[in-house]
Scaffold this motif. Structure first.
Motif, short mmCIF file in Angstrom:
data_model
loop_
_atom_site.label_atom_id
_atom_site.label_comp_id
_atom_site.label_asym_id
_atom_site.label_seq_id
_atom_site.Cartn_x
_atom_site.Cartn_y
_atom_site.Cartn_z
N ASP A 181 0.86 -1.19 0.00
CA ASP A 181 0.00 0.00 0.00
C ASP A 181 0.90 1.24 0.00
O ASP A 181 1.83 1.33 0.81
CB ASP A 181 -0.84 -0.07 1.29
CG ASP A 181 -1.91 0.99 1.42
OD1 ASP A 181 -2.18 1.71 0.46
OD2 ASP A 181 -2.49 1.06 2.53
N HIS A 195 -1.34 1.67 9.39
CA HIS A 195 -1.81 0.33 9.80
C HIS A 195 -0.81 -0.74 9.42
O HIS A 195 -0.01 -0.56 8.49
CB HIS A 195 -3.14 0.06 9.08
CG HIS A 195 -3.06 0.33 7.58
ND1 HIS A 195 -2.74 -0.64 6.68
CD2 HIS A 195 -3.20 1.48 6.86
CE1 HIS A 195 -2.70 -0.11 5.46
NE2 HIS A 195 -2.97 1.18 5.54
N HIS A 205 -5.65 -4.14 5.98
CA HIS A 205 -5.52 -3.40 7.23
C HIS A 205 -5.37 -4.38 8.39
O HIS A 205 -6.31 -5.08 8.74
CB HIS A 205 -6.73 -2.48 7.44
CG HIS A 205 -6.79 -1.38 6.43
ND1 HIS A 205 -7.91 -1.12 5.68
CD2 HIS A 205 -5.85 -0.50 6.01
CE1 HIS A 205 -7.65 -0.11 4.85
NE2 HIS A 205 -6.41 0.28 5.03
N ALA A 228 2.12 0.19 7.19
CA ALA A 228 1.93 1.33 6.27
C ALA A 228 1.95 2.59 7.12
O ALA A 228 1.10 2.79 7.99
CB ALA A 228 0.61 1.20 5.54
N GLU A 241 1.60 6.56 7.01
CA GLU A 241 0.94 7.44 6.05
C GLU A 241 0.46 8.76 6.66
O GLU A 241 -0.72 8.91 6.98
CB GLU A 241 -0.20 6.72 5.34
CG GLU A 241 -1.18 5.95 6.21
CD GLU A 241 -2.27 5.29 5.35
OE1 GLU A 241 -2.75 5.91 4.40
OE2 GLU A 241 -2.64 4.15 5.65
N GLU A 258 2.50 7.84 1.60
CA GLU A 258 2.46 6.56 2.33
C GLU A 258 3.46 5.58 1.74
O GLU A 258 3.61 5.50 0.51
CB GLU A 258 1.05 5.96 2.19
CG GLU A 258 0.88 4.56 2.76
CD GLU A 258 -0.53 4.01 2.60
OE1 GLU A 258 -1.22 4.40 1.63
OE2 GLU A 258 -0.94 3.19 3.43
CO CO Z 1 -2.72 2.64 4.00
#
Ligand code: CO
Ligand code: MF3
Length: 257
Positions: free
Chosen positions: A105, A168, A175, A199, A201, A232
């Motif tokens: 991500d 996350h 997630h 991740a 962000e 991110e």
């Molecule tokens: Co994300």
């Protein structure tokens, strides 16, 4: 529950991450005045599938498109549609890809042509916030060390972090635990250990922290109409420090630790 990944799993997430980075660069090469966000989404979808990936956002909790595209005061989760990109816009491209069962991500806010000085400073601060957060993603630190580094950098620059949206864990699922807030206290929160993939962000605004959800149930905009930026990376906590699994390709400025 925090899922720590094996070295083999981290390589799979890195392979997904490389495709995420290439997709962001590809969409960036298509962004231009008068192009619609629907056209950008179609370009992303075709590119991802051509490389045997699956856009993770599509169908996630009913999300209708391949990627999220968030212009100007849209912070995150903008649904691609008829909006035409214009000179001077900030356009965030947020891409999740599942490849061979693993997920990465990443997001990047593009400037469209000439943007004003304050908008450029917002982009620079958001990228610096991501870099300083990543630098704290080390074995023995805690999530609060990342959160505090991001918050301090952003607020010292006179901008705000959004508090109701967080980074996350990511990798086996889109997630996972833990949450990675963009504000907090050093030395607090879950301890970071080898094999965690997260991740990070920062979502920041030129005005206040408050955001509102649109009538479509997805689009999140700043409550005061101020500009937003969002960068991110998916990062693995390795024994020798953070490893960015979504390293930028083909962009004007890359985020490195
Ligand atoms: Co994300
Ligand atoms: N990629 C987003 C994130 O950074 C999640 C988007 S969920 C969606 O966590 F359903 F809106 F696509």
């Amino acid at each position: 529950m925090i899922i720590r990944k094996s070295a083999r799993e981290i390589e799979k997430i890195a392979a997904a991450g490389a495709l995420v980075a290439e997709t962001i660069a590809h969409v960036g090469s298509v962004i231009a005045p008068a192009v619609t966000t629907d056209e950008l989404d179609a370009a992303a979808d075709a590119f991802i599938r051509k490389h045997r990936g699956v856009p993770t956002s599509e169908g996630y909790k009913g999300y209708p498109k391949a990627i999220c595209i968030s212009p100007n005061d849209v912070v995150v989760h903008g649904i691609p549609g008829a909006y035409e990109v214009a000179e001077g816009d900030l356009v965030t491209i947020d891409v999740g890809i599942t490849l061979d069962g693993y997920i990465a991500d990443s997001a990047y806010t593009f400037a469209v042509g000439e943007i004003d000085e304050e908008a450029q400073r917002l982009l620079d601060v958001a990228q610096d916030a991501l870099a300083t957060g990543i630098a704290e993603a080390r074995v023995g630190n805690r999530v609060g060390d990342i959160s505090h580094a991001v918050q301090t950098l952003v607020e010292d620059a006179g901008f705000s972090v959004v508090r109701s949206l967080v980074g996350h864990g990511v990798g086996r699922h889109y997630h996972e635990d833990p949450h990675i807030p963009n504000f907090g206290e050093p030395g607090r929160g879950p301890r970071l250990s080898e094999g965690m993939t997260i991740a990070i962000e920062p979502m920041i605004t030129a005005g206040g922290s408050d955001v509102v959800v649109g009538e479509d149930g997805w689009t999140i905009t700043t409550a005061d109409g101020s500009l937003a930026a969002h960068f991110e990376h998916t990062v693995a906590i390795m024994g020798d420090g953070p490893r960015i699994l979504t390293p930028r390709v083909g962009l004007a400025r890359s985020v490195e630790v």
